[in-house]
Motif scaffolding. Structure first.
Motif, short mmCIF file in Angstrom:
data_model
loop_
_atom_site.label_atom_id
_atom_site.label_comp_id
_atom_site.label_asym_id
_atom_site.label_seq_id
_atom_site.Cartn_x
_atom_site.Cartn_y
_atom_site.Cartn_z
N TYR A 23 0.83 -1.21 0.00
CA TYR A 23 0.00 0.00 0.00
C TYR A 23 0.86 1.26 0.00
O TYR A 23 0.61 2.18 -0.77
N SER A 24 1.87 1.29 0.86
CA SER A 24 2.74 2.47 0.89
C SER A 24 3.93 2.33 -0.04
O SER A 24 4.57 3.33 -0.38
N ASN A 25 4.25 1.09 -0.41
CA ASN A 25 5.49 0.83 -1.15
C ASN A 25 6.70 1.37 -0.41
O ASN A 25 7.70 1.78 -1.03
N PHE A 26 6.62 1.44 0.90
CA PHE A 26 7.73 1.94 1.71
C PHE A 26 8.17 0.81 2.64
O PHE A 26 7.57 0.56 3.68
N LYS A 27 9.21 0.10 2.21
CA LYS A 27 9.69 -1.05 2.99
C LYS A 27 10.67 -0.59 4.07
O LYS A 27 11.57 0.22 3.78
N VAL A 28 10.47 -1.10 5.27
CA VAL A 28 11.32 -0.74 6.40
C VAL A 28 11.85 -2.02 7.05
O VAL A 28 11.13 -3.01 7.17
N GLY A 29 13.10 -1.96 7.47
CA GLY A 29 13.70 -3.06 8.23
C GLY A 29 14.23 -2.53 9.54
O GLY A 29 14.75 -1.41 9.60
N VAL A 76 15.99 7.22 8.08
CA VAL A 76 14.58 7.13 8.47
C VAL A 76 14.39 7.10 9.99
O VAL A 76 15.01 6.30 10.68
N PRO A 77 13.57 7.98 10.53
CA PRO A 77 13.35 7.99 11.97
C PRO A 77 12.16 7.11 12.34
O PRO A 77 11.16 7.06 11.61
N PRO A 78 12.25 6.39 13.48
CA PRO A 78 11.08 5.62 13.93
C PRO A 78 9.88 6.54 14.15
O PRO A 78 10.04 7.69 14.56
N CYS A 79 8.67 6.02 13.87
CA CYS A 79 7.47 6.83 14.12
C CYS A 79 7.28 7.02 15.63
O CYS A 79 7.94 6.36 16.44
N GLY A 80 6.41 7.90 15.98
CA GLY A 80 6.20 8.21 17.41
C GLY A 80 5.82 7.01 18.23
O GLY A 80 6.32 6.81 19.34
N CYS A 109 10.20 -6.47 10.03
CA CYS A 109 9.88 -5.61 8.89
C CYS A 109 8.44 -5.14 9.03
O CYS A 109 7.67 -5.71 9.82
N ASN A 110 8.10 -4.10 8.28
CA ASN A 110 6.71 -3.65 8.34
C ASN A 110 5.81 -4.64 7.60
O ASN A 110 6.20 -5.23 6.59
N VAL A 111 4.62 -4.82 8.14
CA VAL A 111 3.63 -5.76 7.57
C VAL A 111 2.32 -5.00 7.46
O VAL A 111 1.64 -4.76 8.47
N GLU A 112 2.01 -4.56 6.24
CA GLU A 112 0.80 -3.75 6.05
C GLU A 112 -0.43 -4.63 5.89
O GLU A 112 -0.35 -5.86 5.81
N ASN A 113 -1.59 -3.98 5.86
CA ASN A 113 -2.86 -4.70 5.78
C ASN A 113 -3.85 -3.88 4.98
O ASN A 113 -3.81 -2.64 5.02
N THR A 149 1.61 -3.08 10.76
CA THR A 149 2.56 -2.93 11.87
C THR A 149 3.92 -2.47 11.36
O THR A 149 4.32 -2.80 10.23
N CYS A 150 4.62 -1.75 12.19
CA CYS A 150 5.93 -1.20 11.85
C CYS A 150 7.02 -2.25 12.02
O CYS A 150 6.88 -3.22 12.79
N ALA A 151 8.13 -2.01 11.34
CA ALA A 151 9.29 -2.90 11.43
C ALA A 151 9.80 -3.01 12.87
O ALA A 151 10.14 -4.11 13.35
N GLU A 152 9.85 -1.89 13.57
CA GLU A 152 10.36 -1.89 14.94
C GLU A 152 9.50 -2.76 15.83
O GLU A 152 10.00 -3.48 16.71
N ALA A 153 8.17 -2.69 15.62
CA ALA A 153 7.25 -3.49 16.43
C ALA A 153 7.51 -4.98 16.22
O ALA A 153 7.47 -5.77 17.17
O1 LIG Z 1 9.79 3.86 11.56
C1 LIG Z 1 8.95 3.45 10.76
C2 LIG Z 1 8.19 4.29 9.95
C3 LIG Z 1 7.28 3.72 9.08
N1 LIG Z 1 7.15 2.37 9.03
C4 LIG Z 1 6.22 1.76 8.08
C5 LIG Z 1 4.77 1.83 8.43
C6 LIG Z 1 4.11 1.73 7.08
O2 LIG Z 1 4.00 0.35 6.70
C7 LIG Z 1 5.11 2.40 6.14
C8 LIG Z 1 4.71 3.82 5.76
O3 LIG Z 1 4.47 4.59 6.89
O4 LIG Z 1 6.33 2.41 6.82
C9 LIG Z 1 7.90 1.53 9.80
O5 LIG Z 1 7.80 0.31 9.73
N2 LIG Z 1 8.76 2.12 10.67
#
Ligand SMILES: O=c1ccn([C@H]2C[C@H](O)[C@@H](CO)O2)c(=O)[nH]1
Ligand SMILES: [Zn+2]
Length: 129
Positions: A18-24, A80-84, A38-42, A49-53
């Motif tokens: 959905y975002s095409n934004f892959k995070v590790g 890339v900074p972790p989200c809040g 890694c992030n797992v979208e739905n 869920t975010c990669a950090e989670a």
């Molecule tokens: O620190 C971050 C920031 C964003 N995302 C993911 C959430 C979503 O799948 C995508 C775009 O926000 O990136 C992460 O996994 N970690």
């Protein structure tokens, strides 16, 4: 840096249609092990869920509850900074001085402490009365 290598590798498995934004993300636990996520979208977007989670969940599932170091990587113009929400999740298991390496797939890095990222974090101590 092994942690960044792990974060870069797990990013390849990100599910981000959905975002095409892959995070590790990779965490060095106090047990010396590296935990990655890694992030797992739905299709129901807020359920993603975010990669950090993911990395935190892997660490806790393995029985480790202390973060020594973190690395996060994405194909981003700036490290890339972790989200809040992830900053708060990291603070549950990481001391304020824990280094977090923020990286781009292009090779740029920036190191911040958790306290830099989340000053004045809400902690269990705030519930003491
Ligand atoms: O620190 C971050 C920031 C964003 N995302 C993911 C959430 C979503 O799948 C995508 C775009 O926000 O990136 C992460 O996994 N970690
Ligand atoms: Zn997040």
């Amino acid at each position: 840096m092994p942690l960044l290598t792990a974060a870069r590798a797990v990013r390849e498995n990100a599910y981000a249609p959905y975002s095409n934004f892959k995070v590790g993300a990779a965490i060095l636990g106090a047990d010396g092990q590296i935990y990655s996520g890694c992030n797992v979208e739905n299709a129901a977007y807020p359920e993603g869920t975010c990669a950090e989670a993911g990395a935190i969940a892997a660490m806790v599932a393995a029985g480790c509850r202390e973060i020594r170091e973190v690395a996060v990587i994405a194909d981003s113009p700036d490290p890339v900074p972790p989200c809040g929400g992830c900053r708060q999740k990291l603070a549950e298991f990481a001391a304020p001085g824990v280094p977090v390496t923020l990286a781009t797939t292009g090779g740029a890095t920036r190191v911040a402490t958790l306290a830099d990222l989340l000053p004045g974090a809400f902690t269990p101590a705030h519930m003491d009365n």
